[in-house]
Design an enzyme around this catalytic site. Structure first.
Site, short mmCIF file in Angstrom:
data_model
loop_
_atom_site.label_atom_id
_atom_site.label_comp_id
_atom_site.label_asym_id
_atom_site.label_seq_id
_atom_site.Cartn_x
_atom_site.Cartn_y
_atom_site.Cartn_z
N VAL A 1 0.82 -1.22 0.00
CA VAL A 1 0.00 0.00 0.00
C VAL A 1 0.86 1.27 0.00
O VAL A 1 0.56 2.23 -0.70
CB VAL A 1 -0.94 0.01 1.24
CG1 VAL A 1 -1.74 1.29 1.28
CG2 VAL A 1 -1.88 -1.19 1.17
N ALA B 1 -4.09 -0.68 -9.27
CA ALA B 1 -3.53 -1.52 -10.34
C ALA B 1 -3.84 -3.00 -10.06
O ALA B 1 -4.19 -3.76 -10.96
CB ALA B 1 -2.02 -1.31 -10.44
N TYR B 2 -3.71 -3.39 -8.80
CA TYR B 2 -4.00 -4.78 -8.42
C TYR B 2 -5.46 -5.10 -8.71
O TYR B 2 -5.79 -6.14 -9.30
CB TYR B 2 -3.69 -4.99 -6.93
CG TYR B 2 -3.89 -6.41 -6.46
CD1 TYR B 2 -2.96 -7.40 -6.78
CD2 TYR B 2 -5.01 -6.76 -5.71
CE1 TYR B 2 -3.15 -8.71 -6.34
CE2 TYR B 2 -5.19 -8.06 -5.27
CZ TYR B 2 -4.26 -9.03 -5.60
OH TYR B 2 -4.45 -10.33 -5.17
N LYS C 1 -7.02 -7.87 -11.39
CA LYS C 1 -7.90 -8.97 -10.99
C LYS C 1 -9.28 -8.89 -11.66
O LYS C 1 -9.93 -9.91 -11.85
CB LYS C 1 -8.03 -9.02 -9.46
CG LYS C 1 -6.72 -9.42 -8.76
CD LYS C 1 -6.19 -10.79 -9.22
CE LYS C 1 -5.08 -11.30 -8.32
NZ LYS C 1 -4.58 -12.63 -8.72
#
Length: 276
Positions: free
Chosen positions: A96, A192-193, A197
């Site tokens: 984070v 972005a993660y 996903k």
């Protein structure tokens, strides 16, 4: 060897992937391959399972490297004549508070989590035998990221007719938009993660549809799932689930009985189908 069933778990020298291998070693009636980028770490993980009286095999796999994926493909084809269970678990996430520029995070994260996973599927899905099981490890973050997208993007990502090419175009656009610092203006969420996903979940829906169209009689079941918030290097020590608990849903999907006709093309959390 082609009558011996075989299961492969990507990115499985630690964390959830390792826990999935451990569970499959106990429950899957065949050979289980633990894969890792680094052969040293992979062999160490296999040795650790051996100490528990469990027998896993090792094969090198870096999902960012097409050559590495194809080497695994050729090995499986030659030794087993195909593949019975594929768990796409390999993935990365920036912490984070990481100060890496967002555009770099976007490119690196999508390279592995979406494009790498897609390459594994492109090479290995044709090898999956009838009654095979494919599990793409996604995340509930894909749902919250989807909610953070513009209405237009949500519509595209929820579409039952979106093609793989269109999805690739959208994932590529996200990376390009972050480089131009216009991603928020273009309707993307600031994760972005999460976007990577979304890609994995939507890709799973598309792949399941393709299997229905091209291999209906083979009864292959393919799903995406969220393992939950798991204590790993990625999620940190405060997470609520142990890796073994995180492995439960992926393993449940990997071991769906051969006469099961679902779930297929779904996104599951805690063994339950979630609305996408």
């Amino acid at each position: 060897m082609s009558n011996v069933p075989v299961a492969v778990v990507t990115g499985s020298n630690k964390g959830i992937g390792f826990a999935i291998v451990r569970a499959l070693c106990k429950q899957f009636p065949g050979d289980v391959y633990l894969t890792a980028r680094d052969p040293g770490r992979g062999q160490e993980a296999v040795a650790k399972l051996q100490e528990e009286g469990l027998h896993a095999l090792f094969h090198q796999l870096d999902i960012d490297d097409l050559q590495s994926i194809r080497a695994l493909r050729d090995f499986l084809k030659e030794k087993y004549g195909g593949l019975n269970v594929l768990v796409n678990n390999a993935g990365i996430a920036f912490k984070v508070h990481d100060t890496t520029p967002f555009a770099v995070q976007a490119e690196v994260t999508l390279k592995t989590n979406f494009f790498g996973t897609r390459n594994v599927c492109t090479e290995l899905l044709p090898l999956v035998k009838p009654h095979g099981r494919v599990v793409n490890v996604s995340s509930m973050v894909s749902s919250s990221a989807l909610a953070g997208c513009s209405q237009e993007l949500q519509k595209k990502f929820r579409s039952d007719t979106i093609t793989e090419d269109e999805l690739v175009e959208l994932m590529t656009k996200f990376v390009e938009d972050t480089k131009k610092s216009v991603h928020e203006k273009e309707g993307w969420p600031n994760t972005a993660y999460g976007v990577s996903k979304i890609g994995v979940t939507v890709l799973s829906r598309i792949q399941a549809r393709m299997l229905n169209e091209k291999r209906k009689g083979d009864h292959i079941l393919l799903n995406a799932c969220c393992p939950g918030w798991v204590r790993t290097d990625m999620a940190g020590p405060k997470a609520t689930k142990s890796p073994d608990e995180g492995a439960e849903t992926p393993v449940y999907l990997a071991l769906l009985p051969s006469d099961a006709d679902g779930p297929h093309g779904q996104f599951l959390s805690n063994k339950t189908v979630q609305t996408w």
